[in-house]
Design a protein around this motif. Structure first.
Motif, short mmCIF file in Angstrom:
data_model
loop_
_atom_site.label_atom_id
_atom_site.label_comp_id
_atom_site.label_asym_id
_atom_site.label_seq_id
_atom_site.Cartn_x
_atom_site.Cartn_y
_atom_site.Cartn_z
N UNK A 1 46.71 115.40 33.86
CA UNK A 1 45.92 115.30 35.07
C UNK A 1 46.40 114.17 35.99
N UNK A 2 47.36 113.37 35.50
CA UNK A 2 47.87 112.29 36.32
C UNK A 2 48.51 112.85 37.58
N UNK A 3 49.24 113.97 37.43
CA UNK A 3 49.91 114.57 38.58
C UNK A 3 48.93 114.93 39.68
N UNK A 4 47.78 115.48 39.27
CA UNK A 4 46.78 115.87 40.27
C UNK A 4 46.37 114.66 41.08
N UNK A 5 46.17 113.52 40.40
CA UNK A 5 45.81 112.31 41.11
C UNK A 5 46.89 111.87 42.07
N UNK A 6 48.15 112.00 41.64
CA UNK A 6 49.26 111.62 42.50
C UNK A 6 49.36 112.53 43.71
N UNK A 120 37.69 117.17 37.36
CA UNK A 120 37.18 116.93 38.71
C UNK A 120 35.68 116.67 38.67
N UNK A 121 35.26 115.53 39.21
CA UNK A 121 33.84 115.18 39.18
C UNK A 121 33.09 115.70 40.40
N UNK A 122 33.79 115.91 41.51
CA UNK A 122 33.16 116.44 42.73
C UNK A 122 33.46 117.93 42.81
N UNK A 123 32.47 118.74 42.57
CA UNK A 123 32.67 120.19 42.50
C UNK A 123 32.94 120.84 43.85
#
Length: 198
Positions: A1-6, A120-123
């Motif tokens: 999931x690091x890539x998603x953050x990047x 993802x915390x914000x749906x």
């Protein structure tokens, strides 16, 4: 999931609603593109090597075209489940098959699958990876991305003028999600970022 953050870092979540001022719209897209360029050239988290940063003087984009900003209807996926998306390095990344975005573009009805990261915390936030008839020619062969935010009860704005390249377009050492088959379009999306010229 690091890539998603990047990937989220390379393009700020952008929702442009509530105005029809064409000059303001142009300025907003131009400002976002400038932020993207500065991130790639100066940020420590940029995928570019130092030599690439030194040589980078601009990014290549299609001209801003308001026709490529569309309002889409959100249609929830029945029996939402985890989808393992292949990455460019052969690994798999897990996403939730969340909704379809249905819209018309230049007289053609289209439907794209919106994904959501497992953590993802914000749906209201979605990830869209797509490829089209420009992929591998005018644009990166592995497709392009958009980070989207739901801005209506059952609708979402998609602005292809903000489509950006994944990190692997700049540096093959990065692994990037490959667009799911539902998101391989048989039309040319001549909006957003073009191929990175190494």
């Amino acid at each position: 999931m690091v890539l998603v953050g990047l990937v989220v870092g390379i393009s700020l979540i952008y929702t442009f609603t509530g105005t029809t001022d064409p000059e303001l719209y142009q300025e907003s897209i131009t400002a976002e593109r400038e932020r993207q360029f500065k991130f790639l050239k100066y940020n420590l988290d940029s995928p570019l090597e130092e030599e690439q940063k030194d040589e980078l003087d601009s990014l290549d984009f299609y001209p801003i075209d308001p026709e490529y900003k569309v309002r889409a209807r959100l249609v929830p996926v029945e029996n939402r489940r985890i989808l393992e998306i292949p990455m460019t390095d052969g690994s798999l990344e897990r996403y939730i098959r969340h909704s379809y975005a249905e819209f018309d573009l230049r007289g053609k009805g289209l439907k794209l699958l919106l994904l959501q990261a497992e953590d993802e915390t914000d749906r209201r936030n979605f990830f869209l990876a797509f490829a089209d008839e420009t992929s591998g020619d005018e644009t990166y062969g592995g497709g392009r991305y958009l980070n989207l935010r739901q801005d209506g009860q059952s609708s979402i704005t998609i602005d292809f003028n903000l489509a950006f390249n994944p990190y692997c377009a700049y540096n093959p050492d990065f692994a990037c999600p490959i667009p799911p088959r539902e998101n391989i379009l048989d039309i040319a999306i001549r909006a957003g970022e073009k191929n990175y010229d190494k």
